[in-house]
Every structure is written in C-alpha cells, then in structure tokens.
Design a protein around this motif. Structure first.
Motif, PDB file in Angstrom:
ATOM      1  N   ILE A  96       0.801  -1.223  -0.077  1.00  0.00           N
ATOM      2  CA  ILE A  96       0.039  -0.140  -0.190  1.00  0.00           C
ATOM      3  C   ILE A  96       0.953   1.370  -0.054  1.00  0.00           C
ATOM      4  O   ILE A  96       0.605   2.091  -0.695  1.00  0.00           O
ATOM      5  CB  ILE A  96      -0.870   0.087   1.164  1.00  0.00           C
ATOM      6  CG1 ILE A  96      -1.896  -1.108   1.238  1.00  0.00           C
ATOM      7  CG2 ILE A  96      -1.737   1.252   1.362  1.00  0.00           C
ATOM      8  CD1 ILE A  96      -2.755  -1.388   2.400  1.00  0.00           C
ATOM      9  N   GLU A  97       2.010   1.437   0.875  1.00  0.00           N
ATOM     10  CA  GLU A  97       2.710   2.299   0.933  1.00  0.00           C
ATOM     11  C   GLU A  97       3.385   2.527  -0.397  1.00  0.00           C
ATOM     12  O   GLU A  97       3.511   3.821  -0.600  1.00  0.00           O
ATOM     13  CB  GLU A  97       3.726   2.185   1.967  1.00  0.00           C
ATOM     14  CG  GLU A  97       5.039   3.353   2.350  1.00  0.00           C
ATOM     15  CD  GLU A  97       5.899   2.954   3.433  1.00  0.00           C
ATOM     16  OE1 GLU A  97       7.045   3.245   2.975  1.00  0.00           O
ATOM     17  OE2 GLU A  97       5.409   2.444   4.392  1.00  0.00           O
ATOM     18  N   ALA A  98       3.800   1.632  -0.977  1.00  0.00           N
ATOM     19  CA  ALA A  98       4.566   1.738  -2.716  1.00  0.00           C
ATOM     20  C   ALA A  98       3.543   2.008  -3.711  1.00  0.00           C
ATOM     21  O   ALA A  98       3.902   2.418  -4.657  1.00  0.00           O
ATOM     22  CB  ALA A  98       5.217   0.498  -2.752  1.00  0.00           C
ATOM     23  N   GLY A  99       2.174   2.278  -3.127  1.00  0.00           N
ATOM     24  CA  GLY A  99       1.344   2.576  -4.022  1.00  0.00           C
ATOM     25  C   GLY A  99       0.470   1.466  -5.124  1.00  0.00           C
ATOM     26  O   GLY A  99      -0.078   1.685  -5.928  1.00  0.00           O
ATOM     27  N   PHE A 100       0.803   0.350  -4.699  1.00  0.00           N
ATOM     28  CA  PHE A 100      -0.089  -0.822  -5.326  1.00  0.00           C
ATOM     29  C   PHE A 100      -1.186  -1.501  -4.620  1.00  0.00           C
ATOM     30  O   PHE A 100      -1.543  -1.002  -3.387  1.00  0.00           O
ATOM     31  CB  PHE A 100       1.118  -2.186  -5.319  1.00  0.00           C
ATOM     32  CG  PHE A 100       2.168  -1.637  -5.926  1.00  0.00           C
ATOM     33  CD1 PHE A 100       2.293  -1.564  -7.514  1.00  0.00           C
ATOM     34  CD2 PHE A 100       3.501  -1.531  -5.231  1.00  0.00           C
ATOM     35  CE1 PHE A 100       3.650  -1.321  -7.917  1.00  0.00           C
ATOM     36  CE2 PHE A 100       4.865  -1.472  -5.877  1.00  0.00           C
ATOM     37  CZ  PHE A 100       4.770  -1.232  -7.389  1.00  0.00           C
ATOM     38  N   GLY A 101      -2.066  -1.884  -5.474  1.00  0.00           N
ATOM     39  CA  GLY A 101      -3.273  -2.586  -4.975  1.00  0.00           C
ATOM     40  C   GLY A 101      -4.075  -2.964  -6.051  1.00  0.00           C
ATOM     41  O   GLY A 101      -3.666  -3.477  -7.248  1.00  0.00           O
ATOM     42  N   PRO A 102      -5.436  -3.087  -5.887  1.00  0.00           N
ATOM     43  CA  PRO A 102      -6.273  -3.871  -6.943  1.00  0.00           C
ATOM     44  C   PRO A 102      -6.173  -3.213  -8.319  1.00  0.00           C
ATOM     45  O   PRO A 102      -6.258  -3.777  -9.315  1.00  0.00           O
ATOM     46  CB  PRO A 102      -7.750  -3.679  -6.349  1.00  0.00           C
ATOM     47  CG  PRO A 102      -7.561  -3.846  -4.882  1.00  0.00           C
ATOM     48  CD  PRO A 102      -6.241  -2.778  -4.608  1.00  0.00           C
ATOM     49  N   GLU A 103      -5.791  -1.705  -8.120  1.00  0.00           N
ATOM     50  CA  GLU A 103      -5.828  -1.058  -9.634  1.00  0.00           C
ATOM     51  C   GLU A 103      -4.379  -1.052 -10.136  1.00  0.00           C
ATOM     52  O   GLU A 103      -4.355  -0.363 -11.326  1.00  0.00           O
ATOM     53  CB  GLU A 103      -6.494   0.272  -9.480  1.00  0.00           C
ATOM     54  CG  GLU A 103      -8.213   0.199  -9.093  1.00  0.00           C
ATOM     55  CD  GLU A 103      -8.747   1.478  -8.888  1.00  0.00           C
ATOM     56  OE1 GLU A 103      -7.949   2.699  -9.068  1.00  0.00           O
ATOM     57  OE2 GLU A 103      -9.950   1.631  -8.634  1.00  0.00           O
ATOM     58  N   ARG A 104      -3.521  -1.330  -9.541  1.00  0.00           N
ATOM     59  CA  ARG A 104      -2.124  -1.148 -10.102  1.00  0.00           C
ATOM     60  C   ARG A 104      -1.435  -2.358  -9.466  1.00  0.00           C
ATOM     61  O   ARG A 104      -0.913  -2.619  -8.018  1.00  0.00           O
ATOM     62  CB  ARG A 104      -1.497   0.095  -9.396  1.00  0.00           C
ATOM     63  CG  ARG A 104      -0.040   0.173  -9.905  1.00  0.00           C
ATOM     64  CD  ARG A 104       0.659   1.597  -9.222  1.00  0.00           C
ATOM     65  NE  ARG A 104       1.894   1.448  -9.550  1.00  0.00           N
ATOM     66  CZ  ARG A 104       3.098   2.166  -8.898  1.00  0.00           C
ATOM     67  NH1 ARG A 104       2.512   2.852  -7.783  1.00  0.00           N
ATOM     68  NH2 ARG A 104       4.142   2.375  -9.361  1.00  0.00           N
ATOM     69  N   SER A 105      -1.255  -3.335 -10.296  1.00  0.00           N
ATOM     70  CA  SER A 105      -0.613  -4.651  -9.946  1.00  0.00           C
ATOM     71  C   SER A 105       0.872  -4.411  -9.761  1.00  0.00           C
ATOM     72  O   SER A 105       1.615  -4.273 -10.792  1.00  0.00           O
ATOM     73  CB  SER A 105      -1.092  -5.622 -11.022  1.00  0.00           C
ATOM     74  OG  SER A 105      -0.043  -6.821 -10.839  1.00  0.00           O
ATOM     75  N   VAL A 106       1.459  -4.986  -8.601  1.00  0.00           N
ATOM     76  CA  VAL A 106       2.939  -4.967  -8.356  1.00  0.00           C
ATOM     77  C   VAL A 106       3.592  -5.882  -9.394  1.00  0.00           C
ATOM     78  O   VAL A 106       4.753  -5.830  -9.905  1.00  0.00           O
ATOM     79  CB  VAL A 106       3.234  -5.368  -6.974  1.00  0.00           C
ATOM     80  CG1 VAL A 106       2.799  -6.807  -6.506  1.00  0.00           C
ATOM     81  CG2 VAL A 106       4.723  -5.196  -6.576  1.00  0.00           C
ATOM     82  N   VAL A 107       2.831  -7.130  -9.754  1.00  0.00           N
ATOM     83  CA  VAL A 107       3.415  -8.182 -10.595  1.00  0.00           C
ATOM     84  C   VAL A 107       3.437  -7.556 -11.933  1.00  0.00           C
ATOM     85  O   VAL A 107       4.653  -7.530 -12.723  1.00  0.00           O
ATOM     86  CB  VAL A 107       2.218  -9.416 -10.620  1.00  0.00           C
ATOM     87  CG1 VAL A 107       2.936 -10.334 -11.769  1.00  0.00           C
ATOM     88  CG2 VAL A 107       2.385  -9.895  -9.292  1.00  0.00           C
ATOM     89  N   GLN A 108       2.379  -6.632 -12.483  1.00  0.00           N
ATOM     90  CA  GLN A 108       2.544  -6.143 -13.807  1.00  0.00           C
ATOM     91  C   GLN A 108       3.787  -5.003 -13.773  1.00  0.00           C
ATOM     92  O   GLN A 108       4.461  -4.831 -14.894  1.00  0.00           O
ATOM     93  CB  GLN A 108       1.227  -5.435 -14.096  1.00  0.00           C
ATOM     94  CG  GLN A 108       1.270  -4.954 -15.598  1.00  0.00           C
ATOM     95  CD  GLN A 108       1.490  -6.366 -16.451  1.00  0.00           C
ATOM     96  OE1 GLN A 108       0.752  -7.073 -16.529  1.00  0.00           O
ATOM     97  NE2 GLN A 108       2.333  -6.031 -17.635  1.00  0.00           N
ATOM     98  N   GLU A 109       3.911  -4.246 -12.746  1.00  0.00           N
ATOM     99  CA  GLU A 109       4.916  -3.488 -12.529  1.00  0.00           C
ATOM    100  C   GLU A 109       6.370  -4.230 -12.788  1.00  0.00           C
ATOM    101  O   GLU A 109       7.322  -3.806 -13.704  1.00  0.00           O
ATOM    102  CB  GLU A 109       5.072  -2.547 -11.403  1.00  0.00           C
ATOM    103  CG  GLU A 109       5.919  -1.532 -11.273  1.00  0.00           C
ATOM    104  CD  GLU A 109       5.085  -0.206 -11.383  1.00  0.00           C
ATOM    105  OE1 GLU A 109       5.720   0.818 -11.224  1.00  0.00           O
ATOM    106  OE2 GLU A 109       4.075  -0.240 -12.060  1.00  0.00           O
ATOM    107  N   ALA A 110       6.453  -5.399 -12.241  1.00  0.00           N
ATOM    108  CA  ALA A 110       7.793  -6.194 -12.294  1.00  0.00           C
ATOM    109  C   ALA A 110       7.712  -6.427 -13.736  1.00  0.00           C
ATOM    110  O   ALA A 110       9.150  -6.624 -14.135  1.00  0.00           O
ATOM    111  CB  ALA A 110       7.581  -7.316 -11.497  1.00  0.00           C
ATOM    112  N   VAL A 111       6.828  -6.777 -14.482  1.00  0.00           N
ATOM    113  CA  VAL A 111       6.960  -7.379 -15.862  1.00  0.00           C
ATOM    114  C   VAL A 111       7.266  -6.185 -16.787  1.00  0.00           C
ATOM    115  O   VAL A 111       8.089  -6.296 -17.492  1.00  0.00           O
ATOM    116  CB  VAL A 111       5.431  -8.072 -16.296  1.00  0.00           C
ATOM    117  CG1 VAL A 111       5.465  -8.122 -17.657  1.00  0.00           C
ATOM    118  CG2 VAL A 111       5.292  -9.383 -15.504  1.00  0.00           C
ATOM    119  N   ASP A 112       6.772  -4.975 -16.560  1.00  0.00           N
ATOM    120  CA  ASP A 112       6.975  -3.773 -17.259  1.00  0.00           C
ATOM    121  C   ASP A 112       8.234  -3.235 -17.165  1.00  0.00           C
ATOM    122  O   ASP A 112       9.177  -2.668 -18.098  1.00  0.00           O
ATOM    123  CB  ASP A 112       5.727  -2.819 -17.069  1.00  0.00           C
ATOM    124  CG  ASP A 112       4.434  -3.399 -17.486  1.00  0.00           C
ATOM    125  OD1 ASP A 112       4.381  -4.059 -18.354  1.00  0.00           O
ATOM    126  OD2 ASP A 112       3.439  -2.730 -16.975  1.00  0.00           O
TER     127      ASP A 112
END
Length: 239
Positions: free
Chosen positions: A26-42
C-alpha cells in the motif's frame, strides 16, 4: 551469505517500523488497480507464462515450465492472482488507509470530494480528493525537494515520529522518501501539524515542513481561491 537474507529481511522490517507485506505494498502505491506483478513485468524484467497467470524472473519461469506446474487460466491461480491481494485483502492501519478503503471499492465508485484542511501546512485550503489525478502530477523537482528532508527524518527515526500514534505519518514520510506517494499520503502530510514531524528545535522537521509549504505554493497555488470563490459567476455564466 546464504541464509542471511532472511535475517536481513526481518531486521529491515523491524527498522522500518514492522510493516507487513500488505502495508508495504500500500505504501508503495500498489493495490487492486495497480498490480505489483505487472510493474515487475513492465519495468524489472519479469516474464509471464503463456499458459497460466504465473509471472516471475526468466529463471523462475524456466523452472515453472520444467516442473509443469502451470495452473489453468480459468482457475485464477498463479502469481498475478495472489501477489497483489495483500494490498487490499486486510484492513490494515497503514499510511494509505484512505487509499486502502478506496482501493477496496469497485472501479466505478465515485471520486472522493475535495477536502478542506483544518490543520497542518494546508490549513484553510481546499485540497483535491485523495484520488484526484493532480496528486500524480506533482512536478519532479518538488517531489525531489521533499525526498531529501524525508530521508533525514527517517534516518534514523527520532522524536515524535517514533510514537505509535504517528505510525501512519511515519509511513507517509517514508513514501515521500521513496517518491511513491498516493493522494492519501499527500493529504495526510499536508494536514499534519508541524509538531508531529519533530520539535520546534528540529532542523530536519523544519526542512520537511518547508518543503510541504513549497509544494502548496507551487503546485496548489489556487486552492485557497477555489475555496473562497463565490458561486455567482458560475451561475451567471450558465445563464
């Protein structure tokens, strides 16, 4: 050394205030609308399995494929199905507490209304709601100007910020240090009294508070005018 990473990870959590995984997401800005997994892929070189929802490093994907551990796409299993969940699955008291409650709502939920600040650097101003896009448009030079003082405040944490009741504020300061701020973080910091960051003699707290005032002056200069503006001109224009 092998095995020491687990000890180091535990020590880092303790130093950072004992935040759990979902609180850190949450602190890093991730959640249901922003996937941490997709960020790692991108951005971090992760790759996705073509047969299921798994995502990981190239080496991890190779091992996943060799072992034949693919879950069917219909099952909803796999890394993307489970990794982002902690950010919204638990009702944590974290800096993004406002962001957490927003993230748990359906995508079609109404935007949060503007907030009149009663305390802090923004006292008397009308601030955008926590999901307003303007929070994501704070210029880089202003975020960098806040980052330095934020780092000083949490390296190490001292004084008022060490109090249990200031945990959300501390987490928001850490988000500022990492330049991963959400609207909830901005609202919390801009409406927090100066004393919560440190004593009147604390140069670190003073520098951080001045950086917040600079952001108000340069990024939200019209906030006071929006609050004081009469409704008559708008009605006249409509007529």
């Amino acid at each position: 050394m092998r095995g020491h990473d687990i000890t180091a990870a535990g020590a880092l959590r303790a130093v950072e205030g004992g935040l759990s995984l979902h609180e850190r997401l949450i602190e890093a800005g991730f959640g249901p609308e922003r996937s941490v997994v997709q960020e790692a892929v991108d951005q971090a070189g992760w790759v996705r399995c073509q047969r299921c929802a798994y995502a990981g490093t190239p080496a991890g994907l190779a091992a996943h494929t060799r072992t034949g551990s693919c879950a069917s796409p219909e099952s909803g299993e796999g890394a993307d199905a489970v990794m982002p969940e902690p950010a919204a699955a638990k009702g944590a008291e974290a800096p993004g507490q406002g962001a957490l409650s927003q993230g748990a709502r359906p995508a079609q939920a109404e935007s949060t209304p503007p907030v009149k600040a009663e305390t802090g650097a923004a006292r008397g101003r009308l601030l955008p709601g926590e999901d307003d896009p303007s929070w994501g448009e704070v210029p880089l030079h202003l975020r960098q100007a806040l980052r330095g003082p934020a780092h000083q405040l949490v390296t190490p944490v001292r004084g008022a910020l060490k109090a249990t009741e200031q945990r959300r504020v501390l987490s928001a300061v850490r988000a500022a240090e990492r330049m991963r701020m959400t609207g909830a973080h901005w609202l919390l910091l801009l409406t927090t009294e100066r004393e919560a960051f440190g004593s009147t003699r604390s140069a670190r707290a003073g520098a951080f508070y001045e950086a917040l005032e600079q952001i108000l002056a340069e990024h939200l200069p019209s906030a006071q005018g929006q609050m004081d503006a009469p409704a008559a001109p708008e009605e006249t224009g409509a007529g």
